[in-house]
Design a protein around this motif. Structure first.
Motif, mmCIF file in Angstrom:
data_model
loop_
_atom_site.group_PDB
_atom_site.id
_atom_site.type_symbol
_atom_site.label_atom_id
_atom_site.label_comp_id
_atom_site.label_asym_id
_atom_site.label_seq_id
_atom_site.Cartn_x
_atom_site.Cartn_y
_atom_site.Cartn_z
ATOM 1 N N VAL A 1 0.917 -1.330 0.144
ATOM 2 C CA VAL A 1 -0.002 -0.026 -0.008
ATOM 3 C C VAL A 1 0.865 1.342 -0.204
ATOM 4 O O VAL A 1 1.728 1.352 0.797
ATOM 5 N N GLN A 2 0.679 2.243 -1.065
ATOM 6 C CA GLN A 2 1.064 3.525 -0.895
ATOM 7 C C GLN A 2 0.168 4.609 -0.792
ATOM 8 O O GLN A 2 -0.688 5.330 -0.977
ATOM 9 N N LEU A 3 0.617 5.319 -0.244
ATOM 10 C CA LEU A 3 -0.084 6.550 0.441
ATOM 11 C C LEU A 3 0.680 7.967 -0.421
ATOM 12 O O LEU A 3 1.571 8.164 -0.021
ATOM 13 N N GLN A 4 -0.088 8.728 -1.266
ATOM 14 C CA GLN A 4 0.259 9.729 -2.222
ATOM 15 C C GLN A 4 -0.528 10.601 -1.503
ATOM 16 O O GLN A 4 -1.496 11.019 -1.913
ATOM 17 N N ALA A 5 0.287 11.809 -0.713
ATOM 18 C CA ALA A 5 -0.414 13.026 -0.409
ATOM 19 C C ALA A 5 -0.527 14.688 -1.086
ATOM 20 O O ALA A 5 1.316 14.310 -2.171
ATOM 21 N N SER A 6 -1.042 15.574 -1.515
ATOM 22 C CA SER A 6 -0.028 16.390 -1.788
ATOM 23 C C SER A 6 -1.107 17.569 -1.483
ATOM 24 O O SER A 6 -2.776 17.642 -1.082
ATOM 25 N N GLY A 7 -0.817 18.848 -2.002
ATOM 26 C CA GLY A 7 -2.246 20.367 -1.045
ATOM 27 C C GLY A 7 -0.921 20.818 -0.018
ATOM 28 O O GLY A 7 0.531 20.673 0.239
ATOM 29 N N GLY A 8 -0.660 21.981 1.001
ATOM 30 C CA GLY A 8 -0.197 21.898 2.004
ATOM 31 C C GLY A 8 0.223 23.141 1.252
ATOM 32 O O GLY A 8 -0.044 23.724 0.176
ATOM 33 N N GLY A 9 0.999 24.495 2.006
ATOM 34 C CA GLY A 9 2.222 25.553 1.543
ATOM 35 C C GLY A 9 2.100 26.071 2.434
ATOM 36 O O GLY A 9 1.564 25.987 3.922
ATOM 37 N N SER A 10 2.387 27.464 2.211
ATOM 38 C CA SER A 10 2.025 28.818 3.297
ATOM 39 C C SER A 10 0.788 29.816 2.987
ATOM 40 O O SER A 10 0.489 29.964 1.655
ATOM 41 N N VAL A 11 0.143 29.818 4.029
ATOM 42 C CA VAL A 11 -1.360 30.353 3.719
ATOM 43 C C VAL A 11 -0.980 31.487 4.619
ATOM 44 O O VAL A 11 -0.258 31.246 6.217
ATOM 45 N N GLN A 12 -2.163 32.988 4.796
ATOM 46 C CA GLN A 12 -1.871 33.432 6.155
ATOM 47 C C GLN A 12 -3.505 33.206 6.813
ATOM 48 O O GLN A 12 -3.726 32.789 5.872
ATOM 49 N N ALA A 13 -3.048 33.394 8.398
ATOM 50 C CA ALA A 13 -4.408 33.001 9.266
ATOM 51 C C ALA A 13 -5.534 33.669 7.939
ATOM 52 O O ALA A 13 -5.955 34.847 7.590
ATOM 53 N N GLY A 14 -6.492 32.411 8.605
ATOM 54 C CA GLY A 14 -7.930 33.024 7.955
ATOM 55 C C GLY A 14 -7.839 32.899 6.272
ATOM 56 O O GLY A 14 -9.271 32.515 6.047
ATOM 57 N N GLY A 15 -7.122 32.379 6.022
ATOM 58 C CA GLY A 15 -6.888 31.117 4.614
ATOM 59 C C GLY A 15 -7.168 29.894 4.283
ATOM 60 O O GLY A 15 -7.428 29.618 5.770
ATOM 61 N N SER A 16 -7.271 29.945 3.620
ATOM 62 C CA SER A 16 -7.739 28.186 2.961
ATOM 63 C C SER A 16 -6.420 27.094 2.199
ATOM 64 O O SER A 16 -6.201 27.441 1.510
ATOM 65 N N LEU A 17 -6.144 26.415 2.615
ATOM 66 C CA LEU A 17 -5.296 25.141 1.846
ATOM 67 C C LEU A 17 -7.310 23.357 2.030
ATOM 68 O O LEU A 17 -6.884 23.108 2.899
ATOM 69 N N GLN B 1 3.622 9.827 2.805
ATOM 70 C CA GLN B 1 5.201 11.500 3.307
ATOM 71 C C GLN B 1 4.432 12.379 4.138
ATOM 72 O O GLN B 1 2.967 13.135 3.521
ATOM 73 N N GLY B 2 4.713 13.267 4.697
ATOM 74 C CA GLY B 2 4.452 14.550 5.129
ATOM 75 C C GLY B 2 4.374 16.061 3.976
ATOM 76 O O GLY B 2 5.126 15.750 3.453
ATOM 77 N N THR B 3 3.196 16.701 4.644
ATOM 78 C CA THR B 3 2.920 17.775 3.521
ATOM 79 C C THR B 3 3.537 18.904 4.672
ATOM 80 O O THR B 3 2.314 18.874 5.616
ATOM 81 N N LEU B 4 4.050 19.734 4.402
ATOM 82 C CA LEU B 4 4.409 20.482 5.141
ATOM 83 C C LEU B 4 2.929 22.456 4.990
ATOM 84 O O LEU B 4 2.649 22.413 3.853
ATOM 85 N N VAL B 5 2.523 22.444 6.218
ATOM 86 C CA VAL B 5 1.370 23.383 6.616
ATOM 87 C C VAL B 5 1.821 24.654 7.393
ATOM 88 O O VAL B 5 2.472 24.194 8.371
ATOM 89 N N THR B 6 2.220 25.700 6.616
ATOM 90 C CA THR B 6 1.877 27.120 7.249
ATOM 91 C C THR B 6 1.833 28.377 7.618
ATOM 92 O O THR B 6 0.953 28.288 6.464
ATOM 93 N N VAL B 7 1.062 28.290 8.570
ATOM 94 C CA VAL B 7 -0.056 29.659 8.900
ATOM 95 C C VAL B 7 0.940 30.634 9.447
ATOM 96 O O VAL B 7 1.239 31.061 10.563
ATOM 97 N N SER B 8 0.516 31.922 8.514
ATOM 98 C CA SER B 8 1.916 33.024 9.548
ATOM 99 C C SER B 8 0.651 33.755 9.772
ATOM 100 O O SER B 8 -1.172 34.164 9.149
ATOM 101 N N SER B 9 0.610 34.661 10.562
ATOM 102 C CA SER B 9 -0.681 35.667 11.471
ATOM 103 C C SER B 9 -0.270 37.237 11.053
ATOM 104 O O SER B 9 0.653 37.199 10.409
#
Length: 121
Positions: free
Chosen positions: A1-17, A113-121
């Motif tokens: 079994v393999q899991l392929q993740a996508s998405g994530g990234g950087s966004v400002q507070a209040g935003g969406s991913l 694999q992990g995907t990084l989510v960064t939310v800045s204030s």
């Protein structure tokens, strides 16, 4: 079994991913897929899971802001994250837990694999 993740990234507070995860390989019908988050020095924590019959479990901290959905035919789950907060930041991991039947107590557990989510204030 393999899991392929996508998405994530950087966004400002209040935003969406949106995060997506596709499972491939031999996948038993009785399964739960979901997302967990981990930050340095802290244990991996459950964010949202959805079972093969659509049962959803959401962490209290994301209720009302995150939505998890799945397409059983494609073995894909999506996590829509709205109104993001800085504390939502972290590495998000896709997870699949499955068993051969409803009566089985033996489960198999897989991580993407992990995907990084960064939310800045």
């Amino acid at each position: 079994v393999q899991l392929q993740a996508s998405g994530g990234g950087s966004v400002q507070a209040g935003g969406s991913l949106r995060l997506s995860c596709e499972a491939s390989g031999t996948i038993f019908s009785y399964n739960t897929m979901g997302w967990y988050r981990q930050n340095p020095g802290r244990p991996r924590e459950l964010i949202a899971t959805v079972s093969h019959v659509g049962e959803i479990n959401l962490a209290d901290s994301v209720k009302g802001r995150f939505t998890i959905s799945r397409d059983n035919a494609k073995n894909v789950i999506d996590l829509q994250m709205d109104n993001l907060k800085p504390e939502d930041s972290g590495v998000y991991y896709c997870n699949l837990e499955m068993r051969v039947s409803s009566a089985s107590t033996v489960t198999s557990n897989f991580w993407g694999q992990g995907t990084l989510v960064t939310v800045s204030s």
